[in-house]
Design a protein around this motif. Structure first.
Motif, PDB file in Angstrom:
ATOM      1  N   GLU A   3      -3.019 -10.628  11.930  1.00 41.86           N
ATOM      2  CA  GLU A   3      -2.765  -9.234  11.594  1.00 41.86           C
ATOM      3  C   GLU A   3      -3.256  -8.957  10.178  1.00 41.86           C
ATOM      4  N   LEU A   4      -3.906  -7.817   9.984  1.00 39.51           N
ATOM      5  CA  LEU A   4      -4.406  -7.452   8.671  1.00 39.51           C
ATOM      6  C   LEU A   4      -3.604  -6.291   8.110  1.00 39.51           C
ATOM      7  N   ASN A   5      -3.314  -6.403   6.826  1.00 39.67           N
ATOM      8  CA  ASN A   5      -2.695  -5.290   6.111  1.00 39.67           C
ATOM      9  C   ASN A   5      -3.724  -4.706   5.153  1.00 39.67           C
ATOM     10  N   ARG A   6      -3.611  -3.432   4.883  1.00 38.02           N
ATOM     11  CA  ARG A   6      -4.541  -2.800   3.963  1.00 38.02           C
ATOM     12  C   ARG A   6      -3.845  -2.568   2.629  1.00 38.02           C
ATOM     13  N   CYS A   7      -4.469  -3.023   1.577  1.00 37.48           N
ATOM     14  CA  CYS A   7      -3.938  -2.799   0.242  1.00 37.48           C
ATOM     15  C   CYS A   7      -3.916  -1.308  -0.061  1.00 37.48           C
ATOM     16  N   GLU A  13      -8.652  -4.909   3.442  1.00 32.17           N
ATOM     17  CA  GLU A  13      -7.841  -5.424   4.537  1.00 32.17           C
ATOM     18  C   GLU A  13      -7.751  -6.932   4.424  1.00 32.17           C
ATOM     19  N   ALA A  16      -1.590 -10.894   6.183  1.00 28.58           N
ATOM     20  CA  ALA A  16      -0.295 -10.579   5.588  1.00 28.58           C
ATOM     21  C   ALA A  16       0.128 -11.614   4.555  1.00 28.58           C
ATOM     22  N   MET A  19      -0.811 -10.777   0.982  1.00 30.96           N
ATOM     23  CA  MET A  19      -0.317  -9.510   0.476  1.00 30.96           C
ATOM     24  C   MET A  19       1.081  -9.684  -0.090  1.00 30.96           C
ATOM     25  N   SER A  21       4.529  -6.954  -1.158  1.00 34.19           N
ATOM     26  CA  SER A  21       4.996  -5.580  -1.164  1.00 34.19           C
ATOM     27  C   SER A  21       5.334  -5.175  -2.588  1.00 34.19           C
ATOM     28  N   ASN A  43       4.679  -0.189  -0.818  1.00 30.73           N
ATOM     29  CA  ASN A  43       3.362  -0.389  -0.222  1.00 30.73           C
ATOM     30  C   ASN A  43       3.012  -1.873  -0.211  1.00 30.73           C
ATOM     31  N   GLN A  44       1.934  -2.195   0.464  1.00 32.10           N
ATOM     32  CA  GLN A  44       1.397  -3.551   0.470  1.00 32.10           C
ATOM     33  C   GLN A  44       0.202  -3.625  -0.486  1.00 32.10           C
TER      34      GLN A  44
END
Ligand code: ZN
Length: 61
Positions: A3-7, A13, A16, A19, A21, A43-44
């Motif tokens: 799974e990718l999170n976007r900064c 991207e 996780a 990253m 929070s 936010n991440q």
């Protein structure tokens, strides 16, 4: 597939586990009263770059 999170600051991207929070505090207006309030959101951000601090600075002033 990981799974990718976007900064929230640099829009990169990343997985996780790269990253973290970060809480951002910013001035806002109450949607009902229109009075000035202090709001916050989480936010991440990239864990290895100062994205959180830069984003907080961008929300001040
Ligand atoms: Zn970033």
């Amino acid at each position: 597939m990981s799974e990718l999170n976007r900064c929230a600051y640099c829009r990169t991207e990343r997985p996780a586990n790269e990253m973290k929070s970060g809480k951002i505090i910013f001035r806002d207006r109450h949607p009902m009263t229109r009075k000035a309030i202090v709001n916050s959101k989480t936010n991440q951000y990239c864990a290895d770059k100062p994205c959180h601090g830069h984003d907080q600075m961008a929300h001040e002033g």
